[in-house]
Write a protein that holds these residues in place. Structure first.
Motif, PDB file in Angstrom:
ATOM      1  N   ILE A  32       0.835  -0.995  -0.101  1.00  0.00           N
ATOM      2  CA  ILE A  32      -0.144   0.049   0.180  1.00  0.00           C
ATOM      3  C   ILE A  32       0.688   1.218   0.148  1.00  0.00           C
ATOM      4  O   ILE A  32       0.139   2.014  -0.267  1.00  0.00           O
ATOM      5  N   GLN A  33       2.005   1.363   0.680  1.00  0.00           N
ATOM      6  CA  GLN A  33       2.753   2.554   0.755  1.00  0.00           C
ATOM      7  C   GLN A  33       3.400   2.829  -0.701  1.00  0.00           C
ATOM      8  O   GLN A  33       3.741   3.836  -1.032  1.00  0.00           O
ATOM      9  N   TYR A  34       3.550   1.972  -1.684  1.00  0.00           N
ATOM     10  CA  TYR A  34       3.374   2.210  -2.957  1.00  0.00           C
ATOM     11  C   TYR A  34       3.352   2.530  -4.030  1.00  0.00           C
ATOM     12  O   TYR A  34       2.411   2.248  -5.437  1.00  0.00           O
ATOM     13  N   HIS A  35       1.780   2.585  -3.434  1.00  0.00           N
ATOM     14  CA  HIS A  35       0.206   3.114  -4.485  1.00  0.00           C
ATOM     15  C   HIS A  35       0.789   4.435  -5.366  1.00  0.00           C
ATOM     16  O   HIS A  35      -0.139   4.529  -6.291  1.00  0.00           O
ATOM     17  N   ARG A  36       1.774   5.104  -5.585  1.00  0.00           N
ATOM     18  CA  ARG A  36       1.557   6.649  -6.027  1.00  0.00           C
ATOM     19  C   ARG A  36       2.457   5.754  -7.499  1.00  0.00           C
ATOM     20  O   ARG A  36       2.785   6.190  -8.222  1.00  0.00           O
ATOM     21  N   ALA A  37       3.071   4.248  -7.518  1.00  0.00           N
ATOM     22  CA  ALA A  37       4.627   3.305  -8.555  1.00  0.00           C
ATOM     23  C   ALA A  37       2.992   2.524  -9.029  1.00  0.00           C
ATOM     24  O   ALA A  37       3.950   1.260  -8.954  1.00  0.00           O
ATOM     25  N   PRO A  38       1.881   2.284  -9.241  1.00  0.00           N
ATOM     26  CA  PRO A  38       1.923   1.176 -10.013  1.00  0.00           C
ATOM     27  C   PRO A  38       2.186   0.433 -11.012  1.00  0.00           C
ATOM     28  O   PRO A  38       2.811   1.727 -12.019  1.00  0.00           O
ATOM     29  N   LEU A  39       2.652  -0.484 -11.538  1.00  0.00           N
ATOM     30  CA  LEU A  39       3.646  -0.662 -13.238  1.00  0.00           C
ATOM     31  C   LEU A  39       2.660  -1.230 -14.028  1.00  0.00           C
ATOM     32  O   LEU A  39       0.456  -1.737 -13.673  1.00  0.00           O
ATOM     33  N   LYS A  40       2.946  -0.536 -15.152  1.00  0.00           N
ATOM     34  CA  LYS A  40       1.920  -0.631 -15.846  1.00  0.00           C
ATOM     35  C   LYS A  40       2.729  -1.148 -17.280  1.00  0.00           C
ATOM     36  O   LYS A  40       3.852  -1.394 -17.546  1.00  0.00           O
ATOM     37  N   ARG A  41       2.135  -2.172 -17.861  1.00  0.00           N
ATOM     38  CA  ARG A  41       2.000  -3.368 -18.755  1.00  0.00           C
ATOM     39  C   ARG A  41       2.442  -2.205 -20.132  1.00  0.00           C
ATOM     40  O   ARG A  41       3.850  -2.981 -20.273  1.00  0.00           O
ATOM     41  N   GLU A  42       2.206  -1.088 -20.303  1.00  0.00           N
ATOM     42  CA  GLU A  42       3.339  -1.124 -21.414  1.00  0.00           C
ATOM     43  C   GLU A  42       4.229  -0.483 -21.308  1.00  0.00           C
ATOM     44  O   GLU A  42       5.386   0.113 -22.044  1.00  0.00           O
ATOM     45  N   ARG A  43       4.782  -0.729 -19.717  1.00  0.00           N
ATOM     46  CA  ARG A  43       5.912   0.312 -19.590  1.00  0.00           C
ATOM     47  C   ARG A  43       7.380  -0.650 -19.907  1.00  0.00           C
ATOM     48  O   ARG A  43       8.371  -0.717 -18.673  1.00  0.00           O
TER      49      ARG A  43
END
Length: 440
Positions: free
Chosen positions: A428-439
């Motif tokens: 939850i502390q990493y909520h600002r940086a979700p992984l995205k498939r296109e990246r």
């Protein structure tokens, strides 16, 4: 990676410090936000072993890091192991941990032969539990491969033996027989029956300490040419007493150790065993430990109280001949799994080795989706993987145990979920940086 919104910061329970509760734990599949359903690969479905439930099938394999202080784990291990649990590994297994001082591979190896080693392990267990994840430990004795230098201390082309000047014990190596690992290495002492029986008790006492430290799983290390593996092999075990010769005798140390540990750990705690399914010495024209004997051993394990067989290979002879490919060890796990099923036994199987992509990890455990040649799950040009069902195919194992890829990518679980298009919880502390498939 998808992140679940929390209405309040609830502290994690059962740990002696404050940290927000990870509810659900990272690596847990989340329900669809639009009400639709999707195919969830087996890799991200729960598995239950006795009283233990893992929210996904991706676990951290034991990895030696040669960073302990007289067998005591340190802050290095807290950060190293905690990082994997924090990022979604459902089970993190602590590196090979010696049950006696002379059972360490190197002077810097983890140990659990004395009570002072409980607290550092408990600190790590508490942290991993605070993340909603599980911790295991691999109990071991290095046998004739003990007292070697950590890899960054060794000089290529020179002896890897750790002498007494650097805290080694080259004069106190144990083995089933007086057969050295390789030319230039110390000859081990052939263990007496009394020493063998004492070793079993050392495994028992280490297991009791692990329970006190709060671990969830215990694994017995019977692979890679370390002591139990040496007893299994007729090449390194040349004894003529009750611990040598026949299959029953060569497996006696392992089976006695299993029985003894099972008797002192909680009934709901899973017990794992790691073996080398073959020592890759079939070319030598002499009896060796091979896949057929591994199948025979596997059929004994359920009745002894073992819940998962962790299938690796090799490490017992420098003359081994391996032709590695992505599935060379996974196929061994598959063969053993099929033999167990054909016998009507219940034993989970773990697969290891070269599991470094979402596609391979998925294929290994996919029920109805892993093809016989390991090609299920088509890779797209952008690196993502299409989850699809293939008729007539089967899983090769029940868990994947990943090592080096976690060193490269501590977020391997979250990345795998993203590539497979599976919505999972992240820390939850990493909520600002979700992984995205296109990246990716």
């Amino acid at each position: 990676m998808t992140l679940k919104k929390l209405t309040a910061s609830t502290p994690a329970s059962g740990v002696p410090f404050y940290t927000p509760a990870q509810t659900p734990p990272a690596g847990t599949v989340l329900p669809s936000t639009d009400g639709t359903t999707q195919a969830i690969p087996t890799l991200f479905t729960p598995i239950t072993l006795r009283d233990l439930t893992l929210q996904n099938r991706i676990t951290v394999s034991p990895m030696c890091t040669y960073s302990a202080d007289d067998g005591h784990l340190t802050d290095w291990h807290l950060v190293h192991l905690g990082a994997f649990a924090q990022r979604g590994a459902s089970l993190t297994i602590v590196e090979a941990t010696a049950v006696t001082p002379n059972g360490r591979i190197s002077p810097e190896d983890s140990g659990l032969w004395q009570d002072s080693q409980i607290a550092p392990l408990k600190r790590i267990a508490d942290y991993i539990h605070s993340q909603g994840q599980k911790i295991g430990i691999q109990l071991a004795h290095a046998g004739r491969k003990a007292s070697t230098l950590g890899p960054w201390h060794a000089v290529p082309g020179k002896s890897e033996v750790a002498g007494e000047d650097v805290g080694g014990w080259p004069g106190n190596l144990w083995g089933p027989s007086a057969v050295e690992w390789n030319e230039g290495y110390p000859t081990p002492k052939e263990m007496t029956v009394g020493e063998i029986e004492g070793l079993v008790e050392s495994f028992v006492e280490a297991a009791k300490r692990a329970v006190k430290a709060g671990v969830d799983v215990i694994e017995i290390h019977g692979a890679h040419g370390y002591l139990i593996s040496e007893f299994l092999s007729p090449i390194t075990n040349q004894r003529t007493d009750d611990y040598g010769g026949s299959f029953t005798n060569r497996t006696r140390l392992l089976t006695n150790t299993i029985r003894a540990i099972r008797a002192v750990i909680p009934s709901g705690m899973p017990l794992f065993v790691r073996i080398s399914a073959t020592e890759w010495m079939e070319h030598s024209n002499q009896p060796s430990w091979d896949l057929e004997q591994s199948k025979q051993l596997a059929l004994l394990l359920p009745d002894l109280g073992v819940d998962l067989l962790d299938v690796s290979s090799g490490g017992n002879n420098p003359a081994q001949q391996i032709r590695p490919h992505t599935y060379y060890q996974i196929d061994l796990a598959d063969a053993i799994r099929q033999a167990v099923k054909a016998a009507g036994k219940t034993l989970a199987i773990g697969a290891v080795g070269m599991i470094s992509t979402a596609e391979v990890a998925r294929n290994v455990v996919q029920e109805g989706g892993a093809s016989e040649n390991g090609t299920a799950g088509k890779a797209n040009t952008d690196g993502t993987v299409v989850v699809e069902k293939e008729d007539g195919s089967r899983a090769k194992a029940d868990l994947v145990l990943v090592a080096r890829q976690f060193l490269r990518e501590p977020e391997f679980v979250l990345k795998t979920a993203t590539l497979l298009g599976v919505p999972v919880q992240g820390p939850i502390q990493y909520h600002r940086a979700p992984l995205k498939r296109e990246r990716l």
